[in-house]
Design a protein around this motif. Structure first.
Motif, short mmCIF file in Angstrom:
data_model
loop_
_atom_site.label_atom_id
_atom_site.label_comp_id
_atom_site.label_asym_id
_atom_site.label_seq_id
_atom_site.Cartn_x
_atom_site.Cartn_y
_atom_site.Cartn_z
N GLY A 159 0.80 -1.22 0.00
CA GLY A 159 0.00 0.00 0.00
C GLY A 159 0.83 1.26 0.00
N GLN A 160 2.05 1.18 0.50
CA GLN A 160 2.94 2.33 0.46
C GLN A 160 4.39 1.85 0.57
OE1 GLN A 160 1.99 4.79 3.83
NE2 GLN A 160 2.58 3.25 5.32
N MET A 161 5.29 2.66 0.01
CA MET A 161 6.70 2.30 0.13
C MET A 161 7.20 2.61 1.54
SD MET A 161 8.99 2.86 -3.22
CE MET A 161 8.69 1.84 -4.67
N SER A 162 8.08 1.76 2.01
CA SER A 162 8.73 1.97 3.30
C SER A 162 9.96 2.84 3.10
CB SER A 162 9.13 0.63 3.92
OG SER A 162 10.05 0.82 4.98
N GLY A 344 -0.24 -2.90 5.16
CA GLY A 344 0.92 -2.85 6.04
C GLY A 344 1.87 -4.01 5.91
N VAL A 345 1.58 -4.95 5.03
CA VAL A 345 2.49 -6.08 4.77
C VAL A 345 2.99 -5.93 3.34
CG1 VAL A 345 2.68 -8.58 4.51
CG2 VAL A 345 1.46 -7.62 6.47
N TRP A 346 4.28 -5.94 3.17
CA TRP A 346 4.86 -5.71 1.84
C TRP A 346 4.47 -6.84 0.89
CZ3 TRP A 346 10.37 -4.64 4.16
CH2 TRP A 346 10.34 -3.41 4.84
N GLY A 347 4.27 -6.47 -0.36
CA GLY A 347 3.83 -7.41 -1.35
C GLY A 347 2.35 -7.17 -1.65
N PRO A 348 1.73 -8.12 -2.40
CA PRO A 348 2.30 -9.39 -2.84
C PRO A 348 3.31 -9.20 -3.98
CG PRO A 348 0.10 -9.10 -3.76
CD PRO A 348 0.32 -7.94 -2.84
N TYR A 349 4.39 -9.95 -3.89
CA TYR A 349 5.49 -9.90 -4.85
C TYR A 349 5.43 -11.13 -5.73
CZ TYR A 349 7.61 -6.71 -1.34
OH TYR A 349 7.88 -5.69 -0.46
N LYS A 350 5.33 -10.93 -7.03
CA LYS A 350 5.27 -12.07 -7.95
C LYS A 350 6.66 -12.46 -8.44
CE LYS A 350 2.97 -13.83 -12.09
NZ LYS A 350 2.31 -13.52 -13.36
N ASP A 351 6.86 -13.77 -8.56
CA ASP A 351 8.04 -14.37 -9.21
C ASP A 351 9.33 -14.27 -8.39
OD1 ASP A 351 6.39 -14.94 -11.33
OD2 ASP A 351 7.10 -13.30 -12.59
N VAL A 352 9.28 -13.73 -7.17
CA VAL A 352 10.53 -13.48 -6.45
C VAL A 352 11.20 -14.78 -5.99
CG1 VAL A 352 9.83 -11.19 -5.71
CG2 VAL A 352 9.37 -13.14 -4.22
N MET A 353 10.39 -15.82 -5.69
CA MET A 353 10.95 -17.10 -5.32
C MET A 353 10.77 -18.13 -6.42
SD MET A 353 12.20 -16.29 -2.49
CE MET A 353 12.77 -17.85 -1.89
N ALA A 354 9.60 -18.13 -7.04
CA ALA A 354 9.31 -19.08 -8.11
C ALA A 354 8.33 -18.43 -9.08
CB ALA A 354 8.71 -20.37 -7.53
N PRO A 355 8.49 -18.67 -10.37
CA PRO A 355 7.59 -18.08 -11.36
C PRO A 355 6.14 -18.44 -11.08
CG PRO A 355 9.50 -19.04 -12.44
CD PRO A 355 9.56 -19.47 -11.00
N GLY A 356 5.28 -17.42 -11.11
CA GLY A 356 3.86 -17.65 -10.94
C GLY A 356 3.37 -17.65 -9.51
N TYR A 357 4.26 -17.62 -8.54
CA TYR A 357 3.86 -17.59 -7.14
C TYR A 357 4.11 -16.20 -6.55
CZ TYR A 357 3.27 -22.65 -7.08
OH TYR A 357 2.83 -23.93 -7.32
N TRP A 358 3.38 -15.93 -5.48
CA TRP A 358 3.43 -14.61 -4.86
C TRP A 358 3.94 -14.73 -3.42
CZ3 TRP A 358 1.30 -10.30 -7.61
CH2 TRP A 358 0.65 -10.65 -8.81
N CYS A 359 4.72 -13.76 -3.00
CA CYS A 359 5.20 -13.72 -1.62
C CYS A 359 4.73 -12.45 -0.93
CB CYS A 359 6.72 -13.78 -1.57
SG CYS A 359 7.41 -15.42 -1.85
#
Length: 734
Positions: A159-162, A344-359
């Protein structure tokens, strides 16, 4: 080096022979750069750490909130540690197939024209200090400006950059660096390390998506990854030039973007020489240090019904496993198949660990640092140091013992009841999650004029309880937004604190899993990145052996030349043995399992059953980890001088290595399954702390205090808004 008496019969009764068949001639290196030290390890194909080394790195704070580091110093420390870990392991560098890097999410600045460091201030004449550390908080106005744009990329960073992220730091440099950023290029520290190792300009999804505002192609209409409009609105047209070349380019224009463990390339000749490795060693795409903690822990075998009942396959099994990577701060990382947006929780980040998954990445700005701070500011800290030293206990062990004694002396029901009127809210360094407010401060209700060690013990308990309650708050926010968290996989030196681990279990109501390698879980995870990247080369080696392309290249090189003088020109006072924390782990990993139980590991401590808040092994003062900061000084266990010629002995005995591998393993599975396969094979078992029953008196008391914790969090912001409104009126009336 001396020879060991670790014989074949001993190893046959150890974990080495209880998991996969022995695979002694293939090894991997992991490198971890934390806030206060660099460390390296060597592992075999069973995930056993054979050598481990650490060296401190410095950081400078010439002005409050301006915190910098030196990339040259860090690289030199890495080289030192890698050479030392190899030396301790006794492994032939030619048998090291892959290397992985992780690091803090800090911004590295290089001169584009020369690849040399650029000083980042406040002393711009010092070009050695070219890293703005993650915890640097100089870019307050820049962070506010970025968040005021409402750009779509912001919803993918919680929602916002830290202020801890890297784009605000780049913007600050644009307006403060003499001469501007025309001749600058930017790297997250992990990406800088793979660049330094290979010369490649490849970037990782982990670094850029998590910390720089990169949105992977196809996500929310992203066509270039970086947003031209967004960067230009921030007065950063320099970052847009030539398809965003200063940021690594755009994948839409052919630039390389990689997920965890994807191949970056092989070590270049300079890096191979400096690291004591060969140019056939393959470099895996790096990750931020907390994500290496996820890699190194969440595949641990643990006796938890929700895990064994899972019907998922491949890396999808990891969904629902929260990794809590604890050091100076703590990061909470969870993976999902679909994006889950959590305020307040960063993400969801796509592809950072595995293609197609979100962290998703939650976090606490200070945990290890919080405990150290509480001890440092109390009047009884000197007395605590004296008493713990006299008792040959760590300060935390002594405080746990003090609490236990106080329960008996005051006839309190339990230690939780003993501290029932201590209401400790510990956001001394702002709030990362889930409030995401850097202005948050600490508030403590229940203090008196007592200056005794007993009072310090109560405040220390309050800080531990705060860490656990805030973890519950983060998990609840994640679950309210679509996550399903089944258990928490811990890592870091805080795992040794039985009091804190029990509080985490009872506050969250979730099983807590302690890893095989408490101190080394993160650097172990980075070694797995090297294993993933080099898997195809390993499989070719298995089946073609000395006829493989790799073997023929190495046969034409003097592979040992890099290690003929691994200590280089160091004097006896600065050689690795004089300044590095290191140990050969072979005997610890293999000899300690002679009883035949594959659950026995030297770093494991007996963890609490039910409501035992103190059942933990105590360390002698000589082996004690740093009381002040897990990230800075780690204890890696006993300094046993063991034989390192394991592979040669097994070969002479006619044991064929890598016999379990098969060419069918080369078949591609679903995205991320290669990473998960390596994690499952190499990660050992974990120790589980099960939460007490919800009806247990301590669980009920902690649940009541959780409501007070939430009220303290909310009320602070309300109070601040009230006085800010009055001050706004006062200023307007001037």
């Amino acid at each position: 080096m001396g020879k060991s008496n670790l014989n074949l019969s001993s190893r046959k009764s150890s974990l080495f022979f209880q998991q996969n068949p022995p695979q002694p001639d293939v090894y991997y290196v992991g490198v971890d750069v934390g806030t206060g030290s660099a460390r390296a390890c060597v592992i075999d194909t069973n995930g056993i750490i054979l050598g481990l080394s650490e060296r401190p790195i410095t950081r400078h704070e010439l002005k409050p909130n301006y915190i910098t580091q030196n990339s040259t110093e860090i690289w030199n420390a890495i080289c030192f540690c890698v050479k030392r870990a190899i030396s301790e392991s006794g492994v032939d560098p030619a048998d090291i197939f892959g290397i992985g890097f992780d690091a803090t999410c800090s911004l590295v600045v290089l001169r584009e024209s020369t690849d040399e460091p650029v000083g980042v201030g406040p002393d711009f004449t010092d070009n050695h200090e070219n890293i703005i550390l993650w915890m640097d908080h100089r870019a307050v106005d820049e962070t506010n400006t970025i968040n005021a744009t409402g750009d779509k990329c912001l919803k993918y960073v919680g929602g916002q950059m830290s202020i801890e992220m890297e784009l605000p730091k780049m913007k600050w440099l644009k307006h403060n660096l003499p001469g501007g950023i025309d001749d600058c290029k930017f790297y997250d520290l992990a990406d800088f390390l793979t660049h330094r190792a290979t010369g490649s300009e490849a970037r990782s999804f982990c670094s850029t998506v998590c910390k720089q505002g990169f949105v992977p192609l196809g996500v929310d209409g992203s066509e270039t990854g970086w947003s031209k409009e967004f960067l230009e609105s921030l007065d950063l047209p320099e970052l847009v030039e030539d398809n965003f070349r200063r940021l690594g380019g755009s994948p839409a224009s052919g630039a390389t973007w990689l997920s965890a463990g994807d191949i970056v390339g092989k070590l270049n000749s300079q890096a191979a020489d400096e690291l004591g490795l060969t140019t056939e060693c393959i470099v895996g795409s790096g990750v931020i240090d907390a994500y290496a903690g996820w890699i190194g822990t969440v595949a641990a075998k643990a006796d938890i019904p929700s895990l064994s009942d899972s019907k998922e396959e491949g890396i999808a099994i990891s969904c629902g496993r929260l990794a809590a990577v604890a050091g100076t701060s703590t990061c909470h990382i969870a993976m999902t198949k679909e994006p889950c947006f959590v305020n307040g929780v960063w993400g969801p980040y796509k592809d950072v660990m595995a293609p197609g998954y979100w962290c998703a990445e939650g976090g606490q700005s200070c945990t290890g640092a919080l405990l150290a701070h509480v001890l440092a500011i109390h009047p009884a800290t000197t007395e605590l140091s004296r008493l713990s030293e006299a008792s040959n206990l760590s300060k935390f062990d002594y405080l746990n013992l003090t609490l236990e004694t106080m329960v008996s002396e005051t006839k309190s029901r339990s230690v939780v009841s003993l501290a029932k009127h201590m209401f400790f809210y510990g956001d001394f360094h702002g709030n990362r999650s889930p409030v995401a407010d850097p202005r948050m401060k600490a508030s403590i209700i229940g203090q008196s004029m007592d200056t005794s060690v007993q009072d310090l013990a109560i405040q220390y308990f309050g800080a531990c309880e705060f860490i656990a309650q805030q973890t519950r708050q983060i998990i609840e926010e994640m679950e309210n937004s679509g996550h399903k968290i089944d258990c928490v996989f811990m890592s870091g030196g805080q795992c040794r604190n039985g009091l804190l681990m029990r509080l985490l279990a009872d506050c969250t109501g979730l099983p807590i899993v302690i890893p095989r390698y408490i101190d080394a879980a993160v650097v172990f995870g980075s070694a797995l990145l090297g294993a993933v990247a080099s898997e195809d080369a390993v499989l070719e080696h298995i089946h073609d052996r000395k006829r493989s392309r790799r073997s023929s290249i190495l046969s034409n090189q003097k592979s040992q030349s890099n290690l003929t003088n691994i200590d280089g020109p160091h004097s006896p006072y600065t050689a690795p043995t004089a300044t590095a924390s290191s140990t050969n782990m072979t005997a610890l990993a293999y000899a300690s399992t002679q009883s035949g139980s594959h659950h026995q590991f030297p770093t494991m401590t007996p963890m609490a059953e039910e409501t035992d808040y103190f059942n933990q092994a105590t360390q002698s003062k000589k082996e004690e980890e740093s009381d002040s900061d897990d990230e800075q000084t780690l204890s890696f266990g006993s300094k046993q001088n063991v034989q390192q010629g394991l592979s040669q002995k097994l070969e002479r005995m006619g044991i064929k290595p890598l016999s379990a591998a098969d060419k069918k393993d080369k078949k591609d599975g679903k995205p991320g399954d290669k990473l998960w396969k390596i994690m499952e094979r190499m990660t050992g078992p974990g120790r589980v702390i099960t939460p007490s029953s919800p009806t247990h008196p301590d669980r009920k008391l902690l649940a009541a205090k959780y409501k007070i914790f939430l009220e303290q969090c909310k009320t602070q912001r309300t109070y601040r808004d009230m006085v800010d409104e009055v001050e706004k009126e006062n200023l307007a009336a001037k």
